[in-house]
Design an enzyme around this catalytic site. Structure first.
Site, mmCIF file in Angstrom:
data_model
loop_
_atom_site.group_PDB
_atom_site.id
_atom_site.type_symbol
_atom_site.label_atom_id
_atom_site.label_comp_id
_atom_site.label_asym_id
_atom_site.label_seq_id
_atom_site.Cartn_x
_atom_site.Cartn_y
_atom_site.Cartn_z
ATOM 1 N N GLU A 193 12.818 4.320 1.489
ATOM 2 C CA GLU A 193 11.976 3.301 2.100
ATOM 3 C C GLU A 193 12.630 1.938 1.833
ATOM 4 O OE1 GLU A 193 8.074 3.303 0.301
ATOM 5 O OE2 GLU A 193 7.144 2.890 2.234
ATOM 6 N N LYS A 202 -9.210 -1.430 -8.355
ATOM 7 C CA LYS A 202 -8.113 -2.084 -9.065
ATOM 8 C C LYS A 202 -7.028 -2.482 -8.066
ATOM 9 C CE LYS A 202 -4.280 -1.288 -10.753
ATOM 10 N NZ LYS A 202 -3.602 -2.569 -10.506
ATOM 11 N N CYS A 221 4.094 0.385 4.844
ATOM 12 C CA CYS A 221 4.372 1.822 4.764
ATOM 13 C C CYS A 221 4.687 2.363 6.146
ATOM 14 C CB CYS A 221 3.172 2.542 4.185
ATOM 15 S SG CYS A 221 1.648 2.128 5.034
ATOM 16 N N GLU A 225 -2.537 7.758 0.044
ATOM 17 C CA GLU A 225 -1.825 7.069 1.140
ATOM 18 C C GLU A 225 -0.532 6.550 0.541
ATOM 19 O OE1 GLU A 225 -2.745 6.858 4.246
ATOM 20 O OE2 GLU A 225 -4.825 7.497 4.140
ATOM 21 N N ARG A 260 -10.288 -0.574 3.674
ATOM 22 C CA ARG A 260 -10.179 0.793 4.219
ATOM 23 C C ARG A 260 -10.828 1.813 3.292
ATOM 24 N NH1 ARG A 260 -4.215 1.922 6.657
ATOM 25 N NH2 ARG A 260 -3.773 2.592 4.538
HETATM 26 P P1 NAP Z 1 2.892 1.092 -6.500
HETATM 27 O O1 NAP Z 1 3.888 0.547 -7.443
HETATM 28 O O2 NAP Z 1 2.737 2.552 -6.397
HETATM 29 O O3 NAP Z 1 1.515 0.410 -6.910
HETATM 30 C C1 NAP Z 1 0.336 0.609 -6.184
HETATM 31 C C2 NAP Z 1 -0.867 0.384 -7.080
HETATM 32 O O4 NAP Z 1 -0.844 1.364 -8.131
HETATM 33 C C3 NAP Z 1 -0.891 -0.978 -7.774
HETATM 34 O O5 NAP Z 1 -2.225 -1.384 -7.910
HETATM 35 C C4 NAP Z 1 -0.282 -0.646 -9.135
HETATM 36 O O6 NAP Z 1 -0.664 -1.545 -10.157
HETATM 37 C C5 NAP Z 1 -0.902 0.713 -9.382
HETATM 38 N N1 NAP Z 1 -0.178 1.521 -10.366
HETATM 39 C C6 NAP Z 1 1.148 1.506 -10.654
HETATM 40 N N2 NAP Z 1 1.409 2.396 -11.637
HETATM 41 C C7 NAP Z 1 0.220 2.983 -11.969
HETATM 42 C C8 NAP Z 1 -0.176 3.964 -12.919
HETATM 43 N N3 NAP Z 1 0.711 4.549 -13.734
HETATM 44 N N4 NAP Z 1 -1.480 4.303 -12.989
HETATM 45 C C9 NAP Z 1 -2.386 3.732 -12.182
HETATM 46 N N5 NAP Z 1 -2.077 2.786 -11.260
HETATM 47 C C10 NAP Z 1 -0.788 2.427 -11.151
HETATM 48 O O7 NAP Z 1 3.150 0.595 -5.019
HETATM 49 P P2 NAP Z 1 3.412 -0.877 -4.509
HETATM 50 O O8 NAP Z 1 4.803 -1.247 -4.853
HETATM 51 O O9 NAP Z 1 2.310 -1.796 -4.940
HETATM 52 O O10 NAP Z 1 3.227 -0.698 -2.938
HETATM 53 C C11 NAP Z 1 4.231 -0.297 -2.107
HETATM 54 C C12 NAP Z 1 4.112 1.178 -1.772
HETATM 55 O O11 NAP Z 1 2.838 1.446 -1.192
HETATM 56 C C13 NAP Z 1 5.113 1.608 -0.734
HETATM 57 O O12 NAP Z 1 5.691 2.828 -1.089
HETATM 58 C C14 NAP Z 1 4.276 1.757 0.532
HETATM 59 O O13 NAP Z 1 4.823 2.629 1.481
HETATM 60 C C15 NAP Z 1 2.990 2.232 -0.026
HETATM 61 N N6 NAP Z 1 1.899 1.988 0.930
HETATM 62 C C16 NAP Z 1 1.346 3.062 1.572
HETATM 63 C C17 NAP Z 1 0.358 2.865 2.502
HETATM 64 C C18 NAP Z 1 -0.257 4.033 3.240
HETATM 65 O O14 NAP Z 1 -1.330 3.864 3.783
HETATM 66 N N7 NAP Z 1 0.366 5.193 3.279
HETATM 67 C C19 NAP Z 1 -0.098 1.577 2.776
HETATM 68 C C20 NAP Z 1 0.480 0.505 2.110
HETATM 69 C C21 NAP Z 1 1.486 0.738 1.169
HETATM 70 P P3 NAP Z 1 0.316 -2.768 -10.555
HETATM 71 O O15 NAP Z 1 0.151 -3.771 -9.510
HETATM 72 O O16 NAP Z 1 -0.156 -3.212 -11.864
HETATM 73 O O17 NAP Z 1 1.718 -2.192 -10.600
#
Ligand code: NAP
Length: 489
Positions: free
Chosen positions: A393, A186, A296, A262, A171
């Site tokens: 969530e 990343k 999400c 997002e 996307r």
């Molecule tokens: P997340 O913990 O926020 O992590 C997302 C990405 O960010 C991962 O690649 C993570 O790396 C990285 N990240 C974490 N801390 C960071 C920092 N301090 N600096 C830079 N990058 C950082 O989210 P998640 O648990 O993977 O995913 C679930 C969330 O995504 C849910 O809240 C869901 O609703 C949301 N989501 C939203 C959409 C949308 O389109 N709105 C779509 C899908 C998911 P690491 O893997 O190393 O932690």
């Protein structure tokens, strides 16, 4: 000990690159490797490269160096690279779906659906690459001309979550390539394999060196922080939690980066008394159980007219209770494991909190014993106000059902959240459908259907679900700047 149980599983994992992809070279990470595990067993699948801050900087160097040529590359050829990658992903659907199920846990059928959905972004943006245009207008005073043109934003940092390991990448990557941007990608450390395969497929499809650079890292902040504060970076596109999104916005404010966010959701699923209840149950199963509830867009709470709430909850419980739970590679499995133990504990806590406040489980309500992070599909009836899962969530296979009195209450309750990604609405009254759609504070509405995702439509949220749109004609705009030339005539 490896969890790989069949030769074909072994083979797809072996064929996946495990190194960093920087400037067209596959190379080791300076910090060694990090483990990727199978959430169905909790055992390691393989190791991938662990990038240091220096590796991340090298990836940005490569993106910056490739930028000028790529921005001038013929749009038709940019589109054709995307189109070739779309064809290749589609042809290799079985192998890519198996890889995705191994790293993320969802059933093979759902991984195939994500492969198809993810690939479609490459096809859509292959078509958009040749439709970037501008404007020529006569100035209102008639004395000059106003010329506007669209140009690529420049080097981008694209950060993606684990729940849709391929599609959350395509996307962003699709429109960035189509627009003529270069990038550092990343993926989430828990699911890097699908994205590594995508990088290989794009390389084989003819993407020039340095246009896409991919880093996998055990410390997201350490590797991406320096890029966000580097003035050569022009845009950050992030998909993930609202919490991390807020932090990244703060960091990005230093250089006033272009942003797309997002973020998280808390989707209400509203059913009026005039709705087709069986159709609503079918829609609810998709909105709730797609991706094991880890989306999400997942329906987080069901608001149902009092007169039909009991009937709906019973029917939903019957369907959810009969779903087969197991490793996503097994025949007939409809519900895989959650991503890790933390996620499963969070789901357990939310259910315990609701039950402690008076909700009762019509089905499920428990984590499964044994290996892997399985949680039983759960329907909770009579969920009281104040239960945490109405606000937070859930990200798991749990459906809280709550009654409402009238339309006004339904809209007010649906909007009573900091999030605003998507809402679902079931009614057979057209006027009500439009009235309620207008009243919902979300970026998207599913009207009599349980899924909104479509590469040809603008996906995105409002409020604390973020801003910016992915897909549709809007998607490429996130990667374009508008330049205006004042023409003296
Ligand atoms: P997340 O913990 O926020 O992590 C997302 C990405 O960010 C991962 O690649 C993570 O790396 C990285 N990240 C974490 N801390 C960071 C920092 N301090 N600096 C830079 N990058 C950082 O989210 P998640 O648990 O993977 O995913 C679930 C969330 O995504 C849910 O809240 C869901 O609703 C949301 N989501 C939203 C959409 C949308 O389109 N709105 C779509 C899908 C998911 P690491 O893997 O190393 O932690």
């Amino acid at each position: 000990m490896s969890t790989i149980t069949a030769p074909e599983e072994q083979s797809v994992v072996e064929q996946t690159p495990k190194q960093l992809y920087i400037g067209g070279q596959w190379r080791d990470g300076s910090k060694g490797t990090l483990a990727v595990e199978d959430p169905a067993t909790g055992e390691p699948l393989c190791e991938v490269a662990d990038a240091s801050e220096e590796d991340a900087k090298a990836a940005l160097d490569a993106a910056v160096e490739a930028g000028p040529e790529w921005s001038q590359h013929p749009p038709r050829e940019r589109g054709e690279i995307l189109r070739r990658a779309f064809e290749e992903i589609t042809a290799r659907e079985d192998e890519l779906a198996l890889l995705m199920t191994l790293e993320m846990g969802k059933p093979i059928k759902e991984s195939k659906a994500e492969i198809a959905y993810g690939a479609e972004f490459l096809r859509w943006f292959s078509e958009q690459a040749v439709r970037i245009d501008g404007r020529y207008a006569v100035a209102p005073n008639g004395q000059g001309r106003l010329l506007t043109m669209k140009q690529p934003v420049g080097p981008c940092l694209l950060i993606t979550p684990w729940n849709f390991p391929l599609a959350m990448g395509t996307r962003k990557i699709g429109p960035a390539i189509a627009a003529g941007c270069t990038m550092v990608v990343k993926p989430a450390q828990q699911t890097p394999l699908s994205m590594l395969m995508l990088a290989k497929i794009l390389e084989e499809a003819g993407l020039p060196s340095g246009v896409l650079n991919l880093i996998t890292a055990s410390s997201a902040g350490e590797s991406t922080g320096p890029l966000i504060s580097d003035q050569r970076l022009r845009k950050l596109s992030f998909t993930g939690s609202t919490e991390v999104g807020r932090k990244l916005m703060e960091q990005a404010s230093q250089n006033l980066l272009r942003l797309s966010m997002e973020l998280g959701g808390n989707a209400p699923f509203i059913i009026f008394e005039d709705a087709d209840i069986d159709a609503a149950v079918e829609g609810a199963l998709i909105a709730k159980m797609r991706n094991i509830g880890e989306a999400c867009t997942a329906a987080n709470r069901f608001h149902v007219a009092d007169s039909v709430a009991g009937q709906f909850a019973e029917k939903l419980a019957e369907r959810m209770g009969s779903m087969k739970v197991g490793r996503g590679t097994e025949e007939g499995v409809e519900v895989g494991p959650l991503i890790d133990d933390d996620q499963r504990s969070k789901v357990s806590e939310l259910v315990e909190d609701a039950v402690g406040r008076g909700a009762h489980a019509l089905v499920g309500g428990h984590a499964r014993d044994g290996a892997g992070y399985f949680y039983d599909p759960t329907v909770l009836a009579d969920v009281p106000d104040g239960a945490n899962l109405l606000k937070e969530e859930i990200f798991g296979p749990v459906a809280p059902v709550k009654g409402f009195d009238d339309e006004e209450e339904a809209i007010a309750t649906a909007n009573d959240t900091e999030y605003g990604l998507v809402a679902y609405l079931y009614t057979s009254d057209l006027k009500r459908a439009l009235r309620v759609s207008e009243g919902l504070e979300t970026g998207m509405v599913g009207l009599n259907q349980g899924m909104v995702s479509n590469p040809a439509a603008p996906f995105g949220g409002i409020k604390q679900s973020g801003f910016g749109r992915e897909g549709g004609p809007e998607g490429i705009e996130e990667y374009l700047e508008t330049k205006y030339v004042a023409v003296n005539l």
